[in-house]
Design a protein around this motif. Structure first.
Motif, PDB file in Angstrom:
ATOM      1  N   THR A  24       0.834  -1.208   0.000  1.00 26.38           N
ATOM      2  CA  THR A  24       0.000   0.000   0.000  1.00 26.38           C
ATOM      3  C   THR A  24       0.866   1.254   0.000  1.00 26.38           C
ATOM      4  O   THR A  24       0.646   2.182  -0.792  1.00 26.38           O
ATOM      5  N   ALA A  25       1.850   1.302   0.882  1.00 23.87           N
ATOM      6  CA  ALA A  25       2.705   2.488   0.990  1.00 23.87           C
ATOM      7  C   ALA A  25       3.480   2.734  -0.295  1.00 23.87           C
ATOM      8  O   ALA A  25       3.567   3.880  -0.774  1.00 23.87           O
ATOM      9  N   ASN A  26       4.029   1.683  -0.878  1.00 21.39           N
ATOM     10  CA  ASN A  26       4.849   1.858  -2.080  1.00 21.39           C
ATOM     11  C   ASN A  26       4.006   2.154  -3.313  1.00 21.39           C
ATOM     12  O   ASN A  26       4.406   2.952  -4.167  1.00 21.39           O
ATOM     13  N   LEU A  27       2.827   1.554  -3.416  1.00 17.44           N
ATOM     14  CA  LEU A  27       1.937   1.896  -4.522  1.00 17.44           C
ATOM     15  C   LEU A  27       1.480   3.352  -4.397  1.00 17.44           C
ATOM     16  O   LEU A  27       1.429   4.086  -5.396  1.00 17.44           O
ATOM     17  N   GLY A  28       1.135   3.767  -3.191  1.00 14.88           N
ATOM     18  CA  GLY A  28       0.713   5.150  -2.995  1.00 14.88           C
ATOM     19  C   GLY A  28       1.787   6.134  -3.403  1.00 14.88           C
ATOM     20  O   GLY A  28       1.527   7.096  -4.142  1.00 14.88           O
ATOM     21  N   ALA A  29       3.017   5.902  -2.934  1.00 19.63           N
ATOM     22  CA  ALA A  29       4.124   6.794  -3.275  1.00 19.63           C
ATOM     23  C   ALA A  29       4.433   6.738  -4.770  1.00 19.63           C
ATOM     24  O   ALA A  29       4.694   7.768  -5.403  1.00 19.63           O
ATOM     25  N   GLY A  30       4.382   5.542  -5.351  1.00 19.76           N
ATOM     26  CA  GLY A  30       4.672   5.391  -6.769  1.00 19.76           C
ATOM     27  C   GLY A  30       3.640   6.069  -7.646  1.00 19.76           C
ATOM     28  O   GLY A  30       3.977   6.711  -8.647  1.00 19.76           O
ATOM     29  N   CYS A  33       5.124  -2.803 -10.674  1.00 19.73           N
ATOM     30  CA  CYS A  33       3.834  -3.054 -10.039  1.00 19.73           C
ATOM     31  C   CYS A  33       2.913  -1.844 -10.206  1.00 19.73           C
ATOM     32  O   CYS A  33       1.717  -1.993 -10.485  1.00 19.73           O
ATOM     33  N   VAL A  34       3.459  -0.644 -10.048  1.00 20.54           N
ATOM     34  CA  VAL A  34       2.677   0.577 -10.262  1.00 20.54           C
ATOM     35  C   VAL A  34       2.173   0.632 -11.702  1.00 20.54           C
ATOM     36  O   VAL A  34       1.000   0.929 -11.964  1.00 20.54           O
ATOM     37  N   ASP A  35       3.058   0.317 -12.655  1.00 20.47           N
ATOM     38  CA  ASP A  35       2.667   0.319 -14.072  1.00 20.47           C
ATOM     39  C   ASP A  35       1.497  -0.632 -14.320  1.00 20.47           C
ATOM     40  O   ASP A  35       0.534  -0.295 -15.033  1.00 20.47           O
ATOM     41  N   GLU A  36       1.580  -1.819 -13.735  1.00 22.48           N
ATOM     42  CA  GLU A  36       0.540  -2.816 -13.985  1.00 22.48           C
ATOM     43  C   GLU A  36      -0.781  -2.406 -13.345  1.00 22.48           C
ATOM     44  O   GLU A  36      -1.854  -2.630 -13.922  1.00 22.48           O
ATOM     45  N   LEU A  37      -0.708  -1.786 -12.173  1.00 21.17           N
ATOM     46  CA  LEU A  37      -1.941  -1.308 -11.523  1.00 21.17           C
ATOM     47  C   LEU A  37      -2.610  -0.239 -12.386  1.00 21.17           C
ATOM     48  O   LEU A  37      -3.842  -0.238 -12.546  1.00 21.17           O
TER      49      LEU A  37
END
Length: 304
Positions: A19-25, A293-297
């Motif tokens: 969650t933290a890394n997706l949010g920041a990304g 992972c951010v790209d895929e989301l």
């Protein structure tokens, strides 16, 4: 606005880290991101402070417990007033156009039903007349104009299918399930599927029994993200690859990106007070893995 609930009944699978890394990304890509910490352990909240800072800062922040205790009138504004901007993280995002904000957690929400005025009867059970409104509480408030500025809302849930997780599930466009590729996590994915079916059925039965303006609940899109994957010769080790393939055989959407087991890199982020994707001294391949992972989301958002 996309609402993503990060869920898994099993603890220790990397929910908060993801969650933290997706949010920041996502914020670094120019998106306006709100994170809501609904885990009583408050690990997501602490992810944006150094160890030395955490107690001092957390003692001054208003937490999501105030929203649970708020009466219905003006409740969405209470939630909006709890939003906190982690300064170090947003300074690193800089001029990308995005920003990251957070609603801090509260240890008392482990008994969230008891905090909500009039939610439970004398035996401690949720009143049937309150069932639909209670489970749509988060969905209703996030639809308030106060939250229209956000592109993405990420909700970090407790490792249990509790009321807070159910609220996030009802509100979500998508459930993201971090999971280790092992037997217990595979079983947890199946259990979560059953819990979702049960919640959908119960919600719609209560809605029909006491007709309300609330729309019927539909099953949100679910996607599994495998974490702590051990690599050998360019692929997951055999035993983990077997479990990954078993989940795919269930017909559950699975991220192509596999988050590799680099526990030292993630553990060190506490020294920096920012998620690993933004921390200094992180190996390029670890950061690249998170950006994949951010790209895929983002691609999944396009298909929603």
């Amino acid at each position: 606005m996309r609402i993503v609930a990060v869920v898994n009944n099993k603890g220790g699978v990397g929910k908060t880290t993801i969650t933290a890394n997706l949010g920041a990304g996502l914020a670094a890509r120019g998106l306006k991101v709100l994170m809501i910490d609904l885990d009583p352990q408050a690990s997501l909240t602490k992810s944006f402070f150094t160890v030395d800072e955490s107690q001092l800062f957390l003692s001054k922040l208003q937490t999501v417990g105030a929203w649970f205790r708020a009466p219905d009138k003006g409740r969405a504004q209470v939630l909006a007033d709890l939003v906190f901007s982690p300064p170090r993280c947003n300074a690193l995002i800089g001029k990308q156009g995005g920003w990251l904000e957070l609603v801090p957690s509260d240890p008392l929400i482990i008994n969230s039903e008891s905090l909500i005025p009039g939610a439970v009867d004398n035996s401690g059970h949720i009143k049937p007349s309150k069932f639909v409104a209670l489970h749509r509480r988060l969905a209703e408030d996030l639809s308030d104009p106060a939250f229209s500025k956000y592109d993405v809302v990420l909700v970090d849930c407790a490792p249990a299918f509790s009321l807070t997780t159910k609220m996030a599930t009802v509100a979500a466009d998508m459930l993201l399930m971090p999971a280790r590729p092992d037997f217990l996590s595979t079983e947890a994915i199946q259990v979560m599927g059953q819990r979702l079916l049960e919640l959908t059925k119960a919600f719609n039965q209560h809605r029909e029994a006491a007709p309300a303006e609330a729309p019927p609940m539909r099953m949100p899109r679910v996607a599994v993200l495998f974490t702590m994957v051990q690599w050998y010769n360019g692929s997951p080790i055999d035993v983990q690859a077997q479990f990954i393939n078993e989940v795919k055989a269930l017909g559950v959407p699975v991220f192509d990106t596999l988050i590799r087991d680099r526990s030292n890199a993630y553990a060190a982020s506490g020294r920096h007070g920012v998620p690993t994707i933004m921390a200094g001294g992180v190996a390029p391949e670890v950061r690249a893995n998170l950006h994949d992972c951010v790209d895929e989301l983002l691609k999944m958002f396009e298909r929603l």
